[in-house]
Design an enzyme around this catalytic site. Structure first.
Site, PDB file in Angstrom:
ATOM      1  CE1 TYR A 158      -4.377  -0.840  -0.316  1.00  0.00           C
ATOM      2  CE2 TYR A 158      -3.518  -2.813   0.759  1.00  0.00           C
ATOM      3  CZ  TYR A 158      -4.503  -2.172   0.027  1.00  0.00           C
ATOM      4  OH  TYR A 158      -5.624  -2.863  -0.375  1.00  0.00           O
TER       5      TYR A 158
ATOM      6  CD  GLN B  10     -16.759   1.950  -8.099  1.00  0.00           C
ATOM      7  OE1 GLN B  10     -16.878   0.741  -7.929  1.00  0.00           O
ATOM      8  NE2 GLN B  10     -16.935   2.505  -9.278  1.00  0.00           N
ATOM      9  CG  ASN B  11     -10.988   6.030  -8.823  1.00  0.00           C
ATOM     10  OD1 ASN B  11     -11.263   4.844  -8.992  1.00  0.00           O
ATOM     11  ND2 ASN B  11     -11.077   6.932  -9.777  1.00  0.00           N
TER      12      ASN B  11
ATOM     13  CG  HIS C 204     -13.983   1.373  -2.675  1.00  0.00           C
ATOM     14  ND1 HIS C 204     -13.798   0.823  -3.920  1.00  0.00           N
ATOM     15  CD2 HIS C 204     -15.215   0.964  -2.279  1.00  0.00           C
ATOM     16  CE1 HIS C 204     -14.876   0.119  -4.264  1.00  0.00           C
ATOM     17  NE2 HIS C 204     -15.736   0.196  -3.288  1.00  0.00           N
TER      18      HIS C 204
ATOM     19  CG  ASN D  99     -16.286   2.328 -19.452  1.00  0.00           C
ATOM     20  OD1 ASN D  99     -15.328   1.833 -20.049  1.00  0.00           O
ATOM     21  ND2 ASN D  99     -16.527   2.080 -18.171  1.00  0.00           N
TER      22      ASN D  99
HETATM   23  P1  OAD Z   1     -12.259  -1.446 -13.072  1.00  0.00           P
HETATM   24  O1  OAD Z   1     -10.778  -1.616 -13.269  1.00  0.00           O
HETATM   25  O2  OAD Z   1     -13.096  -2.619 -12.760  1.00  0.00           O
HETATM   26  O3  OAD Z   1     -12.897  -0.759 -14.371  1.00  0.00           O
HETATM   27  C1  OAD Z   1     -12.330   0.364 -14.998  1.00  0.00           C
HETATM   28  C2  OAD Z   1     -13.258   0.752 -16.140  1.00  0.00           C
HETATM   29  O4  OAD Z   1     -12.738   1.933 -16.750  1.00  0.00           O
HETATM   30  C3  OAD Z   1     -13.360  -0.293 -17.263  1.00  0.00           C
HETATM   31  O5  OAD Z   1     -14.720  -0.423 -17.629  1.00  0.00           O
HETATM   32  C4  OAD Z   1     -12.543   0.301 -18.423  1.00  0.00           C
HETATM   33  O6  OAD Z   1     -13.090  -0.054 -19.662  1.00  0.00           O
HETATM   34  C5  OAD Z   1     -12.747   1.779 -18.167  1.00  0.00           C
HETATM   35  N1  OAD Z   1     -11.669   2.661 -18.653  1.00  0.00           N
HETATM   36  C6  OAD Z   1     -10.341   2.427 -18.728  1.00  0.00           C
HETATM   37  N2  OAD Z   1      -9.681   3.505 -19.154  1.00  0.00           N
HETATM   38  C7  OAD Z   1     -10.604   4.464 -19.365  1.00  0.00           C
HETATM   39  C8  OAD Z   1     -10.553   5.821 -19.783  1.00  0.00           C
HETATM   40  N3  OAD Z   1      -9.403   6.416 -20.085  1.00  0.00           N
HETATM   41  N4  OAD Z   1     -11.715   6.520 -19.852  1.00  0.00           N
HETATM   42  C9  OAD Z   1     -12.902   5.917 -19.560  1.00  0.00           C
HETATM   43  N5  OAD Z   1     -13.009   4.641 -19.155  1.00  0.00           N
HETATM   44  C10 OAD Z   1     -11.894   3.927 -19.048  1.00  0.00           C
HETATM   45  O7  OAD Z   1     -12.390  -0.328 -11.969  1.00  0.00           O
HETATM   46  P2  OAD Z   1     -13.598   0.055 -11.045  1.00  0.00           P
HETATM   47  O8  OAD Z   1     -14.899  -0.032 -11.756  1.00  0.00           O
HETATM   48  O9  OAD Z   1     -13.208   1.329 -10.402  1.00  0.00           O
HETATM   49  O10 OAD Z   1     -12.439  -2.390  -5.268  1.00  0.00           O
HETATM   50  O11 OAD Z   1     -13.545  -1.080  -9.955  1.00  0.00           O
HETATM   51  C11 OAD Z   1     -14.261  -0.906  -8.783  1.00  0.00           C
HETATM   52  C12 OAD Z   1     -13.575  -1.556  -7.660  1.00  0.00           C
HETATM   53  O12 OAD Z   1     -13.223  -2.897  -7.974  1.00  0.00           O
HETATM   54  C13 OAD Z   1     -12.240  -0.970  -7.242  1.00  0.00           C
HETATM   55  O13 OAD Z   1     -12.372   0.166  -6.449  1.00  0.00           O
HETATM   56  C14 OAD Z   1     -11.657  -2.117  -6.473  1.00  0.00           C
HETATM   57  C15 OAD Z   1     -11.883  -3.152  -7.503  1.00  0.00           C
HETATM   58  O14 OAD Z   1     -11.698  -4.425  -7.234  1.00  0.00           O
HETATM   59  C16 OAD Z   1     -11.815  -2.407  -4.061  1.00  0.00           C
HETATM   60  O15 OAD Z   1     -10.641  -2.176  -3.907  1.00  0.00           O
HETATM   61  C17 OAD Z   1     -12.735  -2.718  -2.917  1.00  0.00           C
END
Ligand code: OAD
Length: 266
Positions: free
Chosen positions: A71, A109-110, A127, A221
């Site tokens: 971390y 979620q970031n 988160h 997205n």
């Molecule tokens: P993900 O990594 O699951 O998804 C990222 C999304 O962003 C995907 O749908 C990509 O297609 C999209 N993406 C990538 N680059 C992009 C860009 N430049 N512009 C627009 N979209 C883009 O991430 P999260 O949805 O944030 O949980 O995941 C949620 C949670 O799952 C995280 O916070 C983490 C993870 O496991 C915990 O740590 C509890």
């Protein structure tokens, strides 16, 4: 030339009319700042680890030094990153709505703090935050610890182990963050989902909740997600390109003024 049924034109029109906007962001909005997603961060020395064996209470109990070091590396990566045009466009959108007696709240979620560093004022960290460490003995929070940490695991003044201030797999989201998200999703008139795979609940459910309460829903997205066919307007593209275009289409080019909040990012 965009046509009238272009989702970007429609989404910009919805933003121009909006008074209460909710925004859910995920790792995709920080991708253009060079922040690796959870899985991408398992590189180099960490390539042999499964993220779910590092990001759980059981992992910290088993090997607090290892989890703290991982971390701490991610914390330093986030602090070295800079907000991008997507973060800045959302900060501007908040200012435009404020100026019209409206409001915008980001549910993120970031854990990287980039929205706040871009100038966004109303941010709910679903988160937690990677810059916070919490004493496992007293619950006290530490926000500006030395980089890198002087020891792994780092101890607090009270002698307790410091754990990262993030939500681990298997842990509940902070109740006050969940309550704020619920209030927002049920009262906003427009809800945006940006750069999230919409796969992790409860965050993923906020879009359907907003929709069920009558909000116009917009997805930005790079790739299709389970939400793409459910939202009112789905825009395929990178957040750092789409969001500035949307905000400019809705409110015109930004006129810099002395009252404009500036980014205090590096
Ligand atoms: P993900 O990594 O699951 O998804 C990222 C999304 O962003 C995907 O749908 C990509 O297609 C999209 N993406 C990538 N680059 C992009 C860009 N430049 N512009 C627009 N979209 C883009 O991430 P999260 O949805 O944030 O949980 O995941 C949620 C949670 O799952 C995280 O916070 C983490 C993870 O496991 C915990 O740590 C509890």
């Amino acid at each position: 030339m965009p046509t009238i049924d272009d989702p970007e034109v429609q989404a910009a029109g919805a933003l121009a009319r909006a008074r209460c906007v909710g925004v859910l962001t995920g790792a995709g909005i920080s991708a253009e700042s060079g922040i690796p997603t959870f899985r991408q961060s398992m590189e180099g020395l960490w390539a042999t680890f499964d993220p779910e064996t590092l990001a759980t209470p059981a992992a910290f109990a088993r090997d607090p030094a290892l989890v703290s070091r991982w971390y701490d590396e991610r914390r330093r990566g986030c602090l070295a990153a800079v907000p991008n045009a997507g973060h800045r466009a959302l900060a501007r959108l908040e200012r435009e709505l404020d100026a019209r007696s409206g409001s915008l709240t980001i549910l993120t979620q970031n854990v990287d703090g980039l929205h706040q560093r871009a100038g966004s004022q109303r941010v709910v960290e679903l988160h937690g935050s990677i810059t916070v460490w919490r004493c496992t003995r007293t619950g006290a929070e530490y926000r500006d610890l030395e980089q890198p940490l002087r020891e792994y695991p780092r101890r607090s003044d009270a002698g307790g182990l410091l754990r990262p201030g993030v939500v681990w797999f298997g842990e509940a989201l902070p109740p006050e963050a969940l309550a704020a998200a619920d209030r927002l999703a049920t009262t906003c008139d427009t809800f945006l989902s940006i750069g999230t795979s919409a796969a992790v609940y409860p965050a993923a459910g906020f879009v359907s909740l907003a929709s069920a309460h009558g909000a116009t829903t917009i997805e930005v997205n790079r790739d299709p997600t389970p939400l793409s066919t459910a939202v009112t307007w789905s825009i395929r593209g990178c957040a750092g390109e789409v969001l500035p275009r949307l905000v400019e289409r809705a409110f015109g080019a930004e006129v810099p003024s002395s009252g404009t909040r500036s980014s205090h990012g590096t």
